[in-house]
Design a protein around this motif. Structure first.
Motif, short mmCIF file in Angstrom:
data_model
loop_
_atom_site.label_atom_id
_atom_site.label_comp_id
_atom_site.label_asym_id
_atom_site.label_seq_id
_atom_site.Cartn_x
_atom_site.Cartn_y
_atom_site.Cartn_z
N SER A 9 0.86 -1.18 0.08
CA SER A 9 0.05 0.09 -0.11
C SER A 9 0.68 1.43 -0.42
CB SER A 9 -0.36 -0.29 1.00
OG SER A 9 -1.43 1.15 1.56
N GLN A 10 0.32 2.51 -0.56
CA GLN A 10 0.79 3.58 -0.65
C GLN A 10 1.35 4.09 1.11
OE1 GLN A 10 -1.75 6.73 -1.82
NE2 GLN A 10 -0.16 8.46 -1.41
N ASP A 11 0.11 3.93 2.18
CA ASP A 11 0.26 3.72 3.31
C ASP A 11 0.64 2.91 4.40
OD1 ASP A 11 0.21 5.32 5.63
OD2 ASP A 11 -1.50 4.58 6.55
N TYR A 28 2.16 0.16 6.46
CA TYR A 28 2.40 0.02 7.94
C TYR A 28 3.68 -0.73 8.82
CZ TYR A 28 1.54 -0.41 12.40
OH TYR A 28 0.86 -0.09 13.94
N ARG A 81 6.39 1.73 13.83
CA ARG A 81 5.40 2.09 12.38
C ARG A 81 6.93 2.58 11.02
NH1 ARG A 81 0.02 3.96 11.17
NH2 ARG A 81 0.97 4.72 9.22
N GLN A 99 9.11 1.48 2.46
CA GLN A 99 8.61 1.02 1.87
C GLN A 99 8.97 0.53 0.58
OE1 GLN A 99 5.69 0.55 -0.11
NE2 GLN A 99 4.93 2.79 -0.40
#
Length: 595
Positions: free
Chosen positions: A430-432, A434, A483, A493
């Protein structure tokens, strides 16, 4: 029946697996209280021995001399105190053990249920409120079971046991002494009705405050960059003061209860003291019995001052219990009832057939999307924000349920697969990103905890993450912070991509994985895709069109519908929305209109 007693009934039904423990704890509380009030009886008997000696009550039991009577009372006192201590230990052990087990079970059950809820549930509720429910509300229930439950049992035992003694010794004084009891109990229930909404408001306010704190701590970098510390401190202050005010209203109610109880106690005590004294002086009542009645009146009525604290604990606990069970009763829109399995090897063919979904609040979504993604191909989804790209991914992962149409994986409708069977064949980047607090190794191996170091390193190499990992002093054992705060955005990423690659799913989904990374990371992800796309289906959502020029099919979405599709060259030749956006991004556009 009030909402608090409904919550108590629900809690007792939930705890039916602990009936034996509850029964044992109640029994120990009862026996402990009987031992606890016995010394007052012994005091009266001792007075009777001193006054009447050979004609005392104990003498009638075969202990003729006053000395032997006193010795017998001493031995009996030791037994009573030892018994009281033993059963106090046992009831504390049982009640506290029950509170620990019950709060742990309830927290785990609620958490497991929350995990099954749809993503829309989490998108509409602050995470801080959920954490407050799972922590603070459960702790409120624990506090009540630790002490309040035992207190209620012992008050009931006190009233029944002492009432029996009173009516045996003097029915008249019993009636006078017990006059305040109904008033005290009625006052307790009146307080309970008045306090219930106040404590519900307290629990609501603490949830809001917890949510504010959690959001602000997570967004501390943004707060600092906009120099908004004072503004956020003022908001926290406002929420904190609202919590204080809600507690103040509840405390004001509970504090008013105790003075009323004290006056009722005074009435009962004076009745026993005066009427009993006059009867003892006239010879109607034994002096020892009078002493017993005076002492037992205090033992009967004074503990009732604690009713305010008990009811306070009870109301706080039941307000929390309602919140917990409301969360547990939240329905799951996505039903995990599929029983089919996919035939091995899973190829990764994805088909969407006339799929419709509309968000109730924003009215966005998708409508009538039909798309076939052949196994082993790379398909890119492009379009403006809100075009429906991420919605398609959420539907494929069954984070959302289509309102019409169907999705298929290798020809099997995905709602006929269990969520585990479906999602184990899909890997999401995902872009966000975690990352969990802990080691790099644990984060990469999150989808396959049993993976060997060799497999973890291979995935890291494929994601072009191994170079920076190997350069760290602790390597795979490097702690990355909450995080992944100790890593750069590009590093996070790449770890996310390595985590997805180690899962080795036949369908890899990249949801705008390059939109917030630097050019170096974007180039690394592109190189990784060139290697990993072979043999698996890759679905890419991208704003940077340069990352998907080699896709087998590029699907352009607008307002939830497919408006164009084809490979890069075909779409440029079409000279439509994709071509317009390509010119904008490459600097060849005469204007910036378009997708």
């Amino acid at each position: 029946m009030s909402s608090s007693f409904k919550a108590l009934g629900r809690l007792l039904r939930y705890a039916r697996g602990y009936r034996r423990t509850i029964s044992g704890a109640i029994a120990c509380s009862v026996i402990n209280k009987l031992f606890d009030i016995a010394p007052e009886l012994l005091i009266g008997v001792a007075i009777d021995v001193v006054v009447n000696q050979e004609t005392s009550f104990v003498a009638q039991l075969g202990f003729e001399s006053p000395r032997s009577q006193i010795m017998m009372l001493g031995i009996l006192t030791f037994v009573i105190w030892a018994g009281e201590s033993l059963f106090e230990y046992l009831y504390q052990l049982m009640w506290r053990g029950l509170s620990q087990r019950l709060q742990s079970d309830l927290r785990q059950d609620v958490y497991q249920h929350v995990q099954q809820l749809d993503m829309s549930f989490f998108e509409s509720r602050p995470s801080g409120q959920l954490v407050a429910t799972l922590n603070d509300d459960v702790n409120q229930l624990e506090r009540f079971l630790d002490g309040g439950a035992n207190a209620i049992v012992q008050v009931l035992v006190t009233v029944l046991a002492i009432g029996t003694v009173f009516f045996v010794l003097s029915p008249l004084i019993a009636l006078l002494a017990f006059v305040p009891v109904p008033l005290i109990i009625a006052g307790a229930f009146y307080f309970q009705r008045k306090a219930s909404p106040l404590y519900a408001d307290v629990r609501e306010k603490v949830g809001v405050l917890s949510g504010r704190l959690a959001n602000n701590i997570a967004g501390i970098a943004t707060i600092k960059s906009f120099t908004a510390e004072a503004r956020e401190a003022a908001r926290v202050r406002a929420d904190s003061e609202a919590y204080v005010e809600a507690n103040r209203r509840a405390i004001r109610m509970s504090s008013a209860f105790i003075p009323v109880i004290r006056m009722g106690i005074l009435t009962g005590f004076l009745a026993t003291f005066l009427v009993g004294g006059l009867q003892a002086l006239s010879g109607e009542l034994n002096v020892g019995a009078y002493g017993v009645l005076v002492f037992l009146t205090q033992r009967l009525l004074w503990p009732m001052t604690g009713l305010a604290n008990v009811v306070d604990l009870f109301e706080r606990a039941m307000a929390s219990t309602r919140r917990l069970f409301n969360l547990l009763d939240t329905p799951c829109q996505t039903q995990d009832q599929g029983t089919q399995t996919l035939s091995a090897p899973v190829r990764g063919e994805v088909i969407l057939s006339d799929v419709h979904f509309r968000y109730s609040r924003t009215h966005g979504g998708i409508k009538g999307v039909s798309l076939t993604i052949p196994a082993g191909q790379m398909v890119a989804l492009v379009g403006t924000t809100g075009a429906g790209k991420s919605t398609l991914i959420k539907l494929l992962l069954r984070f959302l349920q289509p309102q019409k149409g169907a999705l298929y994986l290798d020809g099997v409708p995905i709602d006929q697969l269990s969520l585990h069977e479906l999602r184990r064949h899909l890997a999401l980047v995902s872009q966000d990103v975690y990352l969990f607090e802990g080691r790099i190794r644990d984060n990469i191996a999150y989808g396959r905890p049993e993976a060997s170091d060799e497999e973890i390193i291979r995935a890291a190499r494929q994601a072009e993450a191994w170079d920076f990992i190997n350069a760290l002093p602790e390597g795979l054992d490097t702690l990355i912070g909450e995080r992944g705060a100790r890593l750069s955005g590009g590093q996070r990423q790449r770890l996310s991509l390595a985590r997805a690659l180690l899962k080795d799913a036949p369908v890899l989904i990249l949801d705008e994985a390059t939109s917030a990374v630097d050019n170096e990371t974007e180039a690394a992800i592109q190189r990784s895709l060139a290697h990993i796309a072979h043999g698996r289906t890759v679905i890419v959502i991208a704003h940077r069109l340069s990352t998907i020029v080699n896709a087998d099919n590029i699907v352009v979405l607008e307002h939830g519908e497919i408006v164009e599709q084809g490979d890069h060259q075909a779409l440029l030749a079409l000279n439509g929305r994709y071509a317009s956006q390509w010119r904008v991004q490459t600097g060849h556009a005469s204007d910036v209109s378009g997708v």
